[in-house]
Enzyme design. Structure first.
Site, mmCIF file in Angstrom:
data_model
loop_
_atom_site.group_PDB
_atom_site.id
_atom_site.type_symbol
_atom_site.label_atom_id
_atom_site.label_comp_id
_atom_site.label_asym_id
_atom_site.label_seq_id
_atom_site.Cartn_x
_atom_site.Cartn_y
_atom_site.Cartn_z
ATOM 1 N N GLU A 116 1.754 -11.604 5.987
ATOM 2 C CA GLU A 116 0.354 -10.878 6.164
ATOM 3 C C GLU A 116 0.784 -11.299 7.928
ATOM 4 O OE1 GLU A 116 -2.050 -9.080 5.512
ATOM 5 O OE2 GLU A 116 -2.739 -9.232 3.653
ATOM 6 N N HIS A 145 0.950 -1.672 -0.438
ATOM 7 C CA HIS A 145 -0.014 0.113 0.098
ATOM 8 C C HIS A 145 0.935 1.477 -0.187
ATOM 9 C CE1 HIS A 145 -3.739 -2.823 0.156
ATOM 10 N NE2 HIS A 145 -3.135 -3.713 1.374
ATOM 11 N N HIS A 202 2.020 -6.770 5.133
ATOM 12 C CA HIS A 202 1.024 -6.634 4.673
ATOM 13 C C HIS A 202 0.965 -7.052 5.952
ATOM 14 C CE1 HIS A 202 0.029 -5.659 0.678
ATOM 15 N NE2 HIS A 202 1.446 -6.478 0.331
ATOM 16 N N GLU A 206 -2.796 0.416 8.028
ATOM 17 C CA GLU A 206 -1.817 -0.536 7.514
ATOM 18 C C GLU A 206 -0.608 0.328 6.582
ATOM 19 O OE1 GLU A 206 -1.588 -4.286 4.460
ATOM 20 O OE2 GLU A 206 -3.343 -3.570 4.633
#
Length: 643
Positions: free
Chosen positions: A599, A467, A535, A482
């Site tokens: 993640e 992101h 992430h 995040e």
């Protein structure tokens, strides 16, 4: 009648002739010399000429100071009179007094075995007043004399001695004599007051005696228990008091070892002053104790010790005790304080004598050679990267030089310095952060630093913080974004890998948006060897938790990389949800290298959101991911070596 007149005339002439010959003898009557009213016997006698008296200098010195007060040295006469050292020669118009030259108003005369000077000049040299009575042929010399009023025993700081008190400060001379041992103190321009000296009462002195040794000299004799030197000094508070103190007595020197620490202990009767020298060929530690005398039962002591052979004591000089510690190997020392102020204590320090760097398969070894010390502590320091190994109870050998690392290993150089009085520090300068362990090598005095060569050294790794910019990613319930978690985690991971020698490329290093395909293109352009996308997870139910990994189906290397990273994150207490294949994620499909999407934890889970918000946890997560990456390259290296 004529014959009778002739006889009387002859007799008269004979009488006149006799008187003529005797007249000089009558005129030359021998002068007498009085010192403070007492007759001073001089041989040869003084001479009188034209109303002036010439004094025989050698005879005068002997009368004032005894047999040792005058001596010929060739044509030079050396005199010691009232503490003055005088040198003169026949015909000279100057004289040397206590090393300084003084001009005379008359030349030095010689008659027989003595030299003569006018009485007025002699009185001037000695500080006397002279009066000549020409009628009586008497020369009166007056010396200003002080009274010696008291003798007393004294002891200070454990040092026995005695004191002499006069009515004013006196010039003095101190000598030590043997057979029997005694100390002689001559006090000049002094007279002894009535009264007996004190009775014996001192550990070093049998008794004190005093007498009028010469008209202007008082001699004090201390009969000693055994030969010992004394220091003489005026009392600062009472200059008319002369204090004589026996030198410090050294009674014992011993070596002991407690819990591996060697110590030399020297015992004295009073606080000791000392100087230490470290000598080589053969190795030994020498302790000199000035103003000290030896009274030890043992002057040599064999030592059963791996580093020390013997302790020796000696009266090296009349006023100096020497203690020698014979060593089997070079050692240093440090002074230590003890509860007994009369002790000197030196703890032996082993030496760091060698440094070596060697490369072995999978490791770099730094070898530290010591003469015995193996107790250590180790520190990992940063900015710049280095290891510090503190060796306790050790000193750095003066001959020790730094050594350079070898080849492309992680060691730049190894150097050593004295960190404090009892700690030697060896510093290993590194090219990057490393894993290491420090061990004592069994059966030797070597400390070995084993540096694990990092498997990521020289590897090209792409780290992708997910992101960014206009794409915030998921949100936690507290508002934690995040994209911010991913960027911080990516920076931390890059730093850890770089410190281990990896070449790291970040797809973004700030809060900017980078399209997914551009991220993959950057990785391919940099020819990365692996790609790791970072992430934080999210789910509609807050109970979802743990870490989750994704890889492209069929890429077994990527799958193995995901497994290893997941294993390390699980070690942080995170649940291992799953390692999943996914062909839709651009960041695992498009890179031309093993690629994984990590993640780390769930922002939607309140507990894990707190973890992700904590900088300490993010650092732990970055190090865990780095360990997984390192394990991956280790396996790759072993597989390549097996082919």
């Amino acid at each position: 009648m004529q014959q009778s007149s002739f006889s009387r005339g002859y007799a008269l002439a004979l009488l006149l002739l006799l008187l003529f010959w005797l007249a000089p003898l009558v005129a030359a009557a021998v002068p007498q010399v009085l010192l403070n009213g007492e007759l001073l016997p001089l041989t040869p006698a003084p001479l009188e000429s034209a109303g002036s008296v010439q004094l025989p200098l050698r005879a005068l010195a002997l009368a004032l100071g005894g047999e040792q007060a005058a001596a010929w040295e060739g044509e030079v006469l050396d005199l010691k009179v009232n503490g003055q050292e005088i040198r003169l020669r026949e015909g000279a118009t100057e004289v040397e007094v206590n090393g300084s030259r003084r001009r005379l108003s008359a030349a030095v005369l010689r008659a027989g075995e003595d030299l003569y000077l006018p009485a007025s000049l002699v009185a001037e040299l000695l500080g006397y007043r002279s009066v000549w009575d020409e009628e009586k042929h008497i020369l009166s010399l007056e010396a200003p004399l002080a009274r010696v009023e008291a003798l007393s025993y004294a002891e200070r700081d454990g040092r026995p001695g005695f004191s002499i008190v006069a009515t004013r400060p006196l010039r003095y001379e101190v000598r030590s004599l043997a057979n029997p041992p005694r100390l002689v103190v001559d006090l000049y321009d002094a007279r002894l007051a009535a009264g007996d000296p004190p009775v014996p009462g001192n550990s070093a002195i049998r008794g004190l005696r005093a007498r009028q040794f010469a008209p202007t000299v008082v001699r004090v004799v201390a009969d000693l228990v055994q030969p010992v030197s004394f220091a003489a000094e005026r009392d600062p508070a009472r200059p008319q008091q002369l204090n004589l103190r026996a030198y410090r007595v050294v009674t014992r020197a011993s070596f002991s070892r407690t819990e591996g620490q060697g110590r030399l202990t020297i015992q004295g009767s009073a606080p000791l002053v000392y100087e230490v020298k470290v000598l080589e060929s053969p190795p030994r530690l020498v302790v000199d104790l000035p103003q000290a005398v030896l009274q030890a039962a043992e002057t040599e002591q064999a030592v059963d010790d791996p580093a020390v052979a013997k302790v020796r004591l000696s009266q090296f000089q009349p006023d100096l005790v020497r203690v020698v510690l014979d060593l089997k190997t070079p050692l240093s020392y440090r002074p230590v304080l003890t509860e007994d102020s009369r002790q000197v204590a030196l703890e032996l320090l082993d030496q760091v004598v060698g440094l070596q760097v060697e490369e072995v398969p999978g490791k770099t070894r730094v070898i530290i050679e010591t003469t015995g010390a193996t107790a250590f502590s180790a520190l990992h320091l940063t900015q710049p990267e280095r290891l510090a190994i503190d060796i306790l109870g050790a000193a750095v050998s003066p001959q020790l030089q730094p050594v350079a690392g070898q080849g492309e290993g992680p060691v730049r150089q190894v150097r050593a310095a004295q960190f404090n009085s009892e700690t030697a520090r060896v510093v290993v300068d590194l090219t990057h952060s490393v894993g290491y362990q420090v061990v004592k090598e069994e059966g030797s005095h070597r400390i070995v630093v084993e540096i694990n060569r990092s498997a990521v050294l020289g590897k090209r790794i792409v780290v992708d913080p997910g992101h960014g910019g206009a794409d915030p990613g998921a949100f936690g319930r507290s508002g934690l974004r995040e994209k911010d978690v991913n960027l911080d985690l990516g920076r931390r991971l890059a730093e850890v890998l770089q410190n281990r020698g990896a070449e790291v490329f970040l797809t973004r290093s700030d809060d900017t948006f980078v399209p997914l395909y551009d991220r993959a293109a950057l990785a391919n352009a940099q020819q990365g060897q692996i790609f790791v996308s970072l992430h934080a997870n999210s789910f509609r139910h807050q109970y979802a938790n743990g870490s989750e990994m994704y890889y492209y189906p069929g890429n077994e290397k990527a799958k193995r990389l995901a497994e290893l990273i997941s294993d390390e994150l699980t070690g942080l207490g995170l649940a291992n949800r799953a390692i999943k294949a996914n062909k839709e994620f651009v960041v695992v499909r498009e890179p031309k290298m093993p690629a994984v999407l990590v993640e780390v934890a769930f922002l939607s889970n309140p507990d894990e959101e707190k973890l992700l918000a904590d900088a300490g946890f993010r650092q732990q997560a970055a190090e865990a991911i780095a360990r997984g990456i390192e394990r991956y390259f280790q396996e790759e290296g072993r597989a390549a070596a097996a082919q």
